[in-house]
Enzyme design. Structure first.
Site, PDB file in Angstrom:
ATOM      1  CG  ASP A 132       6.120 -20.644 -38.562  1.00  0.00           C
ATOM      2  OD1 ASP A 132       4.928 -20.472 -38.903  1.00  0.00           O
ATOM      3  OD2 ASP A 132       6.453 -20.879 -37.395  1.00  0.00           O
ATOM      4  CE1 TYR A 163      -1.836 -31.337 -30.762  1.00  0.00           C
ATOM      5  CE2 TYR A 163      -2.116 -32.566 -28.716  1.00  0.00           C
ATOM      6  CZ  TYR A 163      -1.342 -31.783 -29.541  1.00  0.00           C
ATOM      7  OH  TYR A 163      -0.064 -31.443 -29.158  1.00  0.00           O
ATOM      8  CB  VAL A 181       5.726 -26.765 -23.275  1.00  0.00           C
ATOM      9  CG1 VAL A 181       7.000 -25.947 -23.202  1.00  0.00           C
ATOM     10  CG2 VAL A 181       6.025 -28.223 -23.621  1.00  0.00           C
TER      11      VAL A 181
HETATM   12  C1  UD1 Z   1      -1.553 -28.793 -24.045  1.00  0.00           C
HETATM   13  C2  UD1 Z   1      -1.133 -28.238 -25.386  1.00  0.00           C
HETATM   14  C3  UD1 Z   1      -0.990 -29.359 -26.374  1.00  0.00           C
HETATM   15  C4  UD1 Z   1      -0.007 -30.358 -25.817  1.00  0.00           C
HETATM   16  C5  UD1 Z   1      -0.480 -30.848 -24.458  1.00  0.00           C
HETATM   17  C6  UD1 Z   1       0.552 -31.760 -23.803  1.00  0.00           C
HETATM   18  C7  UD1 Z   1      -1.797 -25.986 -26.033  1.00  0.00           C
HETATM   19  C8  UD1 Z   1      -2.870 -25.147 -26.609  1.00  0.00           C
HETATM   20  N1  UD1 Z   1      -2.108 -27.277 -25.862  1.00  0.00           N
HETATM   21  O1  UD1 Z   1      -2.858 -29.402 -24.148  1.00  0.00           O
HETATM   22  O2  UD1 Z   1      -0.514 -28.856 -27.613  1.00  0.00           O
HETATM   23  O3  UD1 Z   1       0.167 -31.446 -26.691  1.00  0.00           O
HETATM   24  O4  UD1 Z   1      -0.630 -29.730 -23.586  1.00  0.00           O
HETATM   25  O5  UD1 Z   1       1.809 -31.175 -23.826  1.00  0.00           O
HETATM   26  O6  UD1 Z   1      -0.703 -25.538 -25.753  1.00  0.00           O
HETATM   27  N2  UD1 Z   1      -8.168 -24.774 -18.986  1.00  0.00           N
HETATM   28  C9  UD1 Z   1      -8.933 -24.019 -18.102  1.00  0.00           C
HETATM   29  N3  UD1 Z   1      -9.142 -22.701 -18.409  1.00  0.00           N
HETATM   30  C10 UD1 Z   1      -8.677 -22.117 -19.555  1.00  0.00           C
HETATM   31  C11 UD1 Z   1      -7.925 -22.916 -20.458  1.00  0.00           C
HETATM   32  C12 UD1 Z   1      -7.702 -24.247 -20.132  1.00  0.00           C
HETATM   33  O7  UD1 Z   1      -9.387 -24.511 -17.075  1.00  0.00           O
HETATM   34  O8  UD1 Z   1      -8.912 -20.906 -19.748  1.00  0.00           O
HETATM   35  C13 UD1 Z   1      -7.886 -26.174 -18.615  1.00  0.00           C
HETATM   36  C14 UD1 Z   1      -8.280 -27.201 -19.657  1.00  0.00           C
HETATM   37  O9  UD1 Z   1      -9.649 -27.528 -19.551  1.00  0.00           O
HETATM   38  C15 UD1 Z   1      -7.342 -28.351 -19.282  1.00  0.00           C
HETATM   39  C16 UD1 Z   1      -6.094 -27.641 -18.755  1.00  0.00           C
HETATM   40  O10 UD1 Z   1      -6.482 -26.311 -18.440  1.00  0.00           O
HETATM   41  O11 UD1 Z   1      -7.894 -29.134 -18.244  1.00  0.00           O
HETATM   42  C17 UD1 Z   1      -4.963 -27.583 -19.744  1.00  0.00           C
HETATM   43  O12 UD1 Z   1      -5.478 -27.088 -20.978  1.00  0.00           O
HETATM   44  P1  UD1 Z   1      -4.509 -26.516 -22.122  1.00  0.00           P
HETATM   45  O13 UD1 Z   1      -3.549 -25.535 -21.556  1.00  0.00           O
HETATM   46  O14 UD1 Z   1      -5.360 -26.105 -23.253  1.00  0.00           O
HETATM   47  O15 UD1 Z   1      -3.601 -27.778 -22.472  1.00  0.00           O
HETATM   48  P2  UD1 Z   1      -3.915 -29.277 -22.943  1.00  0.00           P
HETATM   49  O16 UD1 Z   1      -5.259 -29.406 -23.555  1.00  0.00           O
HETATM   50  O17 UD1 Z   1      -3.548 -30.159 -21.803  1.00  0.00           O
END
Ligand code: UD1
Length: 323
Positions: A36, A149, A179
């Site tokens: 890491d 990404y 996850v």
């Molecule tokens: C996540 C992972 C990514 C992985 C993908 C599929 C992280 C940072 N990202 O991406 O590595 O490849 O899943 O497994 O772990 N949201 C809100 N409020 C917040 C934060 C996020 O509404 O405060 C929303 C976002 O706009 C999105 C959803 O939650 O619609 C999921 O976002 P996020 O948890 O960042 O994950 P992904 O972008 O889907």
């Protein structure tokens, strides 16, 4: 092939997924070599592993080929979890994302080839599907990335397939669907569940980007670990497999569920503008991994959340009344 007799290497070992996987591998009796660069990973996540005589930690970067060649000696299996993981951050810094994910993975594959590693299991992502309307997402449908990404994860999958076909490496790509669980960091670029739990602890409202109708197939870390072990012990060469719970939830329902479980409904929800690069719906068809690896998720989203909340309260001595 049983994992307990194997020497395995975990990249991103101090991160959320890498460290949980390492604890499980060590419990099963494997010897684990972890690497890491500690950019996102934290040594605190390795507290248990560092006390195990079957674990070695090396600080270094997957973009450093000579570092990899030195470490890759008598390795049977690699679990490749190191990555630039944030979709919005990749929109801001596409070159860095490309460098870590694509150049790092190509280095790793080349070092593995030179050192006769048996198998590589790669952490891919549901992001590769983009926003195509078909739901649930199945492995053979078109992949149309909508963020830097997602481009990098798709490219790495192609490299995995090519190294399988051209050099005979046993490669498997696991397309993780969102996850969550213990050790996921509460940082602006982390997963939404960890961010929202952090806000609940600080008594702040939950922020939803968009109208809350976005959906995700949140998958509990223990199921992701289970399937990695299955992929290591069984034949899945050259395969690309969806890894999800197989049941989507909207962001609005998730926010309400987290507020209800933690007894903090009064905190409420704030709606902010949508995030560029975000896909709208993500939901996994997991029939292929069920067939090939006999994988069966054990946690629904609610069960996973309860397990995560219990872990969190114990670890940080937080007194949440979980409903
Ligand atoms: C996540 C992972 C990514 C992985 C993908 C599929 C992280 C940072 N990202 O991406 O590595 O490849 O899943 O497994 O772990 N949201 C809100 N409020 C917040 C934060 C996020 O509404 O405060 C929303 C976002 O706009 C999105 C959803 O939650 O619609 C999921 O976002 P996020 O948890 O960042 O994950 P992904 O972008 O889907």
């Amino acid at each position: 092939m049983k994992i307990e007799d194997k020497r395995v290497l975990v990249t991103g070992v101090a991160g959320f997924i890498g460290s949980n996987l390492t604890d499980k591998l060590l419990n099963l009796g494997a010897t684990v070599i972890g690497i890491d660069n500690l950019f996102n990973g934290r040594l605190e996540n390795l507290a248990e592993a560092l006390n195990n005589k079957n674990f070695q930690f090396h600080k270094g970067d997957i973009r450093d080929f000579n570092f990899l060649l030195d470490i890759f000696k008598d390795i049977d299996i690699i679990f490749h979890e190191a990555a630039f993981t944030s979709v919005p951050q990749s929109v801001k810094m596409p070159e860095s994302c490309n460098d870590v994910n694509i150049n790092g993975t190509l280095n790793l594959l080349n070092a593995a080839r030179k050192r006769d590693v048996e198998k590589i299991i790669f952490a891919s992502s549901s992001a590769v599907y983009g926003d195509t309307p078909t739901l649930p997402k199945h492995e053979n449908m078109p992949r149309i990335p909508i963020s830097p990404y997602a481009v990098t994860k798709l490219t790495c999958e192609s490299y995995m397939e090519v190294f399988h076909q051209v050099y005979g490496l046993n490669t498997t790509s696991l397309r993780y669907f969102n996850v969550f669980g213990p050790r996921q960091q509460d940082s602006p670029y982390s997963g939404v569940i960890a961010i929202w739990l952090g806000r609940i602890i600080k008594n702040k409202s939950l922020i939803i980007f968009g109208d809350g109708n976005n959906s995700r197939d949140f998958t509990y870390i223990k199921d992701v670990i289970q399937v990695n072990i299955l992929a290591a012990e069984n034949k899945s060469s050259g395969a690309i497999l969806n890894i999800g719970a197989g049941s989507p939830i909207t962001l609005l329902d998730l926010a309400k569920l987290m507020l209800k479980l933690t007894n903090k409904e009064e905190l409420g929800i704030i709606f902010d503008p949508p995030r560029p690069g975000d896909i709208i719906h993500s939901y996994a068809d997991i029939s292929k991994v069920k067939e090939i690896l006999k994988f069966q998720p054990k946690y629904t989203q609610e069960q996973g959340l309860r397990d995560y909340l219990e872990w969190y309260c114990k670890k940080y001595e937080v007194n949440l009344k979980i409903k």
